[in-house]
Design a protein around this motif. Structure first.
Motif, PDB file in Angstrom:
ATOM      1  N   GLU A   1       0.829  -1.214   0.000  1.00  0.00           N
ATOM      2  CA  GLU A   1       0.000   0.000   0.000  1.00  0.00           C
ATOM      3  C   GLU A   1       0.862   1.263   0.000  1.00  0.00           C
ATOM      4  O   GLU A   1       0.512   2.262  -0.634  1.00  0.00           O
ATOM      5  N   ASN A   2       1.975   1.224   0.696  1.00  0.00           N
ATOM      6  CA  ASN A   2       2.820   2.421   0.798  1.00  0.00           C
ATOM      7  C   ASN A   2       3.787   2.562  -0.373  1.00  0.00           C
ATOM      8  O   ASN A   2       4.271   3.656  -0.629  1.00  0.00           O
ATOM      9  N   GLU A   3       4.041   1.469  -1.073  1.00  0.00           N
ATOM     10  CA  GLU A   3       4.935   1.516  -2.235  1.00  0.00           C
ATOM     11  C   GLU A   3       4.180   1.876  -3.507  1.00  0.00           C
ATOM     12  O   GLU A   3       4.676   2.599  -4.356  1.00  0.00           O
ATOM     13  N   PHE A   4       2.965   1.363  -3.617  1.00  0.00           N
ATOM     14  CA  PHE A   4       2.160   1.564  -4.825  1.00  0.00           C
ATOM     15  C   PHE A   4       0.869   2.304  -4.449  1.00  0.00           C
ATOM     16  O   PHE A   4      -0.215   1.729  -4.486  1.00  0.00           O
ATOM     17  N   ASN A   5       1.005   3.552  -4.065  1.00  0.00           N
ATOM     18  CA  ASN A   5      -0.200   4.281  -3.627  1.00  0.00           C
ATOM     19  C   ASN A   5      -0.816   5.075  -4.769  1.00  0.00           C
ATOM     20  O   ASN A   5      -1.306   6.172  -4.615  1.00  0.00           O
ATOM     21  N   TYR A   6      -0.769   4.459  -5.940  1.00  0.00           N
ATOM     22  CA  TYR A   6      -1.384   5.066  -7.111  1.00  0.00           C
ATOM     23  C   TYR A   6      -1.721   3.955  -8.086  1.00  0.00           C
ATOM     24  O   TYR A   6      -1.140   2.873  -8.044  1.00  0.00           O
ATOM     25  N   PRO A   7      -2.701   4.176  -8.980  1.00  0.00           N
ATOM     26  CA  PRO A   7      -3.022   3.139  -9.969  1.00  0.00           C
ATOM     27  C   PRO A   7      -1.840   2.887 -10.895  1.00  0.00           C
ATOM     28  O   PRO A   7      -1.121   3.814 -11.267  1.00  0.00           O
ATOM     29  N   ILE A   8      -1.652   1.635 -11.248  1.00  0.00           N
ATOM     30  CA  ILE A   8      -0.554   1.280 -12.181  1.00  0.00           C
ATOM     31  C   ILE A   8      -1.118   1.129 -13.585  1.00  0.00           C
ATOM     32  O   ILE A   8      -2.107   0.473 -13.780  1.00  0.00           O
TER      33      ILE A   8
END
Length: 295
Positions: free
Chosen positions: A288-295
């Protein structure tokens, strides 16, 4: 658009996805290492001791974690490619064999191979669907994509500890936990982890608070297998008392955890199921903290 431009774009796309799979793999391995490194876990292996275990130690777990490198990347890609359930299952079986080769046939991470493997596959599904990588979205993919297969198609080993505990006491285990999207982690444990990190800015404290929360609520088949239902109840009471008294927010929290640890060791208890779910909690937190945006 000429063929060279199209080829370059295709290569760039493949390269970017490979980087993501590698990043997910590293985060999963980090989560397992963080769980292992947490000192004084009741009855569990840590850097300074073997807990209630005589057949494994810290170095056994390090060898096991190293054997898992690349597995979580593969499962993420399998999820992204919407590979059949049997492909995921067979890769897990293969990985367990690799783990046992690394540990002289000691089961250190069978639970992690299963739990984190499916979480990584669900992450792959989220990326394919361009859904933000939140714990809720990841767990929803678990339920939506694999609940039926896990519930109806996955063969249970009749002589496994989990199945014996289910027949004797009606206690469910890892399969049900995954198929229902880790409800206890979503509702109790991950919020506890975030709250403790926010209050203390201390990853160790957050990990221990989350672990004690898991022990307090989980019907841990490992505890029941080593002891019995009464031992499970006693373990839950000790964890609940620790939390009610303030948990890691007490000045003497380390001593109180040590007292619980000594009780577990004296009674040969090990909350292995709780340890597995702590690793899942840490992994979801990291994702959650590494990928806090849509990929």
């Amino acid at each position: 658009m000429n063929s060279n431009t199209l080829l370059d774009q295709t290569n760039e796309f493949v390269s970017s996805k490979q980087a993501i799979w590698q990043q997910i793999d590293e985060l999963a391995l980090e989560a397992l290492y963080d769980e292992l490194s947490l000192e004084n876990k009741p009855g569990l292996v840590c850097p300074s001791g073997n807990g209630s275990h005589k057949d494994m130690n810290y170095h056994t777990f390090i060898s096991s974690i190293n054997s898992l490198r690349g597995y979580f990347s593969t499962l993420s890609q399998f999820g992204y490619e919407n590979r059949p359930f049997d492909d995921l299952k067979n890769m897990g079986i293969y990985q367990e064999e690799k783990m046992r080769e690394a540990t002289n046939n000691i089961n250190t991470h069978k639970g992690a191979i299963f739990n984190l493997g499916f979480v990584c596959a669900a992450i792959g599904r989220c990326i394919q669907a361009e859904i933000p990588l939140t714990a809720q979205n990841i767990c929803e993919q678990l339920v939506e994509r694999w609940q039926f297969d896990l519930t109806n198609r996955l063969e249970r080993e009749p002589n496994s500890h989990g199945q014996q505990m289910f027949r004797k006491y009606g206690i469910t285990g890892a399969i049900e936990m995954v198929s229902k999207g880790f409800e206890v982690i979503q509702s109790k444990v991950l919020p506890c982890f975030y709250n403790t990190v926010y209050r203390t800015q201390d990853f160790e404290k957050a990990s221990m608070q989350a672990l004690m929360t898991l022990i307090s609520v989980l019907s841990d088949t490992n505890i029941v297998w080593r002891g019995g239902i009464k031992d499970l109840e006693n373990a839950q009471v000790l964890a609940k008392q620790f939390l009610q008294e303030g948990g890691v927010h007490q000045l003497d929290w380390r001593q109180k955890v040590n007292n619980i640890n000594q009780y577990f060791i004296r009674n040969n208890l090990s909350p292995g199921g709780s340890a597995d779910l702590l690793a899942v909690t840490i992994f979801l937190y990291k994702v959650e903290n590494e990928f806090n945006y849509p990929i």
